[in-house]
Design a protein around this motif. Sequence first.
Motif, mmCIF file in Angstrom:
data_model
loop_
_atom_site.group_PDB
_atom_site.id
_atom_site.type_symbol
_atom_site.label_atom_id
_atom_site.label_comp_id
_atom_site.label_asym_id
_atom_site.label_seq_id
_atom_site.Cartn_x
_atom_site.Cartn_y
_atom_site.Cartn_z
ATOM 1 N N GLU A 179 0.873 9.034 -14.910
ATOM 2 C CA GLU A 179 0.825 8.571 -13.760
ATOM 3 C C GLU A 179 1.355 6.693 -14.000
ATOM 4 O O GLU A 179 0.905 5.682 -12.851
ATOM 5 C CB GLU A 179 -0.626 8.440 -13.363
ATOM 6 N N GLY A 180 1.401 6.338 -15.308
ATOM 7 C CA GLY A 180 1.359 5.153 -15.322
ATOM 8 C C GLY A 180 0.398 4.221 -15.815
ATOM 9 O O GLY A 180 -1.097 4.875 -15.412
ATOM 10 N N TRP A 181 0.333 2.869 -16.631
ATOM 11 C CA TRP A 181 -1.139 2.166 -16.562
ATOM 12 C C TRP A 181 -1.166 2.035 -15.140
ATOM 13 O O TRP A 181 -3.039 1.779 -15.409
ATOM 14 C CB TRP A 181 -0.119 0.315 -17.209
ATOM 15 N N TRP A 202 13.423 11.081 -9.306
ATOM 16 C CA TRP A 202 12.905 11.084 -7.895
ATOM 17 C C TRP A 202 13.507 11.886 -7.556
ATOM 18 O O TRP A 202 13.534 11.551 -6.221
ATOM 19 C CB TRP A 202 13.049 9.873 -8.354
ATOM 20 N N TYR A 224 4.193 7.898 -6.677
ATOM 21 C CA TYR A 224 3.906 7.092 -5.920
ATOM 22 C C TYR A 224 4.597 5.437 -6.127
ATOM 23 O O TYR A 224 4.319 4.660 -4.993
ATOM 24 C CB TYR A 224 2.830 6.101 -7.744
ATOM 25 N N MET A 225 5.620 5.165 -6.631
ATOM 26 C CA MET A 225 6.638 4.570 -6.444
ATOM 27 C C MET A 225 7.840 4.487 -4.866
ATOM 28 O O MET A 225 7.246 3.940 -4.282
ATOM 29 C CB MET A 225 8.417 3.929 -7.372
ATOM 30 N N ARG A 236 -5.779 2.281 -9.723
ATOM 31 C CA ARG A 236 -5.106 2.528 -8.644
ATOM 32 C C ARG A 236 -5.651 2.760 -7.650
ATOM 33 O O ARG A 236 -6.471 3.401 -7.859
ATOM 34 C CB ARG A 236 -3.990 3.927 -8.814
ATOM 35 N N PRO A 243 2.292 11.060 -10.047
ATOM 36 C CA PRO A 243 2.953 11.155 -10.778
ATOM 37 C C PRO A 243 3.637 9.683 -10.206
ATOM 38 O O PRO A 243 4.010 9.078 -9.239
ATOM 39 C CB PRO A 243 3.932 12.012 -11.254
ATOM 40 N N LYS A 244 4.572 8.892 -11.822
ATOM 41 C CA LYS A 244 5.153 7.754 -11.288
ATOM 42 C C LYS A 244 5.978 7.849 -10.441
ATOM 43 O O LYS A 244 6.121 6.796 -9.588
ATOM 44 C CB LYS A 244 5.506 7.205 -12.813
ATOM 45 N N HIS A 245 6.987 8.297 -10.380
ATOM 46 C CA HIS A 245 8.146 7.824 -9.098
ATOM 47 C C HIS A 245 7.821 8.810 -8.043
ATOM 48 O O HIS A 245 8.263 7.585 -7.105
ATOM 49 C CB HIS A 245 9.009 9.009 -9.775
ATOM 50 N N ALA A 270 -2.044 3.883 -13.066
ATOM 51 C CA ALA A 270 -3.374 4.658 -12.271
ATOM 52 C C ALA A 270 -4.577 4.535 -12.608
ATOM 53 O O ALA A 270 -5.912 5.137 -11.863
ATOM 54 C CB ALA A 270 -3.169 5.925 -13.039
#
Length: 377
Positions: A222-224, A198, A317-318, A229, A313-315, A226
């Motif tokens: 991207e994580g679940w 991050w 989006y967070m 999303r 990417p997941k981070h 996505a």
Amino acid sequence: MKELLKDQTFATHMVAGTWSVVLGTALTYPLDTLKVLLQVSADANTRPTTSQVLLKVRTLSGYSGLYNGLGWLAVGRVLGVGTRFGIYELLTSFYKDGREDNFVYVAEALMAGIVAGAAESFVTSPFELVKLRAQVSSAYRIRGTALDIKSDAASPLIGRLLRGYSPNMKALNNSVGLLSVLAKKHPNLGNAMKEYPWMMSGYGKPPSICHVRRPSDVISLEGWGALWRRVRSGIIRDSVFGGIFFSIWQLLHETMLDWKAVKMTPIPRLDEDVGPLSPLSVSLAAGFSGSVAAAASHVFDTAKSRDQCNVVPKHVYMEEKFFKMGLPGKELDRWTGIHPADRKILYRGIFFRMARSGVASFVIVGSYFLTIDQLFS
């Protein structure tokens, strides 16, 4: 439930429905591919024509590239169409309960179609994501090893957390230089920063969707979430489509019943006394309803297709969620999921989608009746 599964009638209708949906999807899939490529390839300055898009597909993948992702859409359509018609029949059965005539008003068909379309969107969203990225990969391919993560450029932790992510090392080194005025409690500040993905927000370039098209790649990077999303535009699209489709189909069905009853002597008092309509007329009504519903919901389909092309990417989006960084534009744009920059290209590929929905609806209904007739005979 056991009695339902043992019932041959239920199994026959399930087989006929599955076969008809797969057939309609396979026959119209090239139209869907061209529609998607026209939607995602346009921007403020460039708007490729149909011939240019078709030339790219033929050059990179051949004509077989028009069928990339067919399996994913076929599975999603079987589940989605089954959900749509199942919920519609369930809701309309409550409307018809207690009525002398087996009759559904157009307004009731509209409301039931809206609910059925919203449920369908949740079921088909993951399959549409994988399908769309396979379609785009058939015409746009990035060659080279720029996305490969080398061991001397990033730590193994980044390779596990951000699979396929390519950090911009020049920007990262500049960040390390800005922090060089601080007391160095760590022997190697640069490598220490690489242990925290991050910290590189905004410095790396996400990979192309051509490299993040398999479900495992999407979930890893991207994580679940996505897979569903920003599904809001998809829910609105399928709700509008389902409501208009079933309401127009019900209106045409009533008109054809009235037209048939006028020619009968004496005129039947109930619709059930008129008898069944011809499969061809019912199929044509379904095809027309599908085309009109596709035209009415196309702007939301474009918004969803373009949004599914973004690799987040997941981070990242967070961070967007933490800082409450929503979509730009007015409240209506944010509520519908439409990006303000896409307003001039929302109708790209509308004729391909109208043709695909019309032909698919005609084939699905027609082949369903034909299969049922053959199996029961």
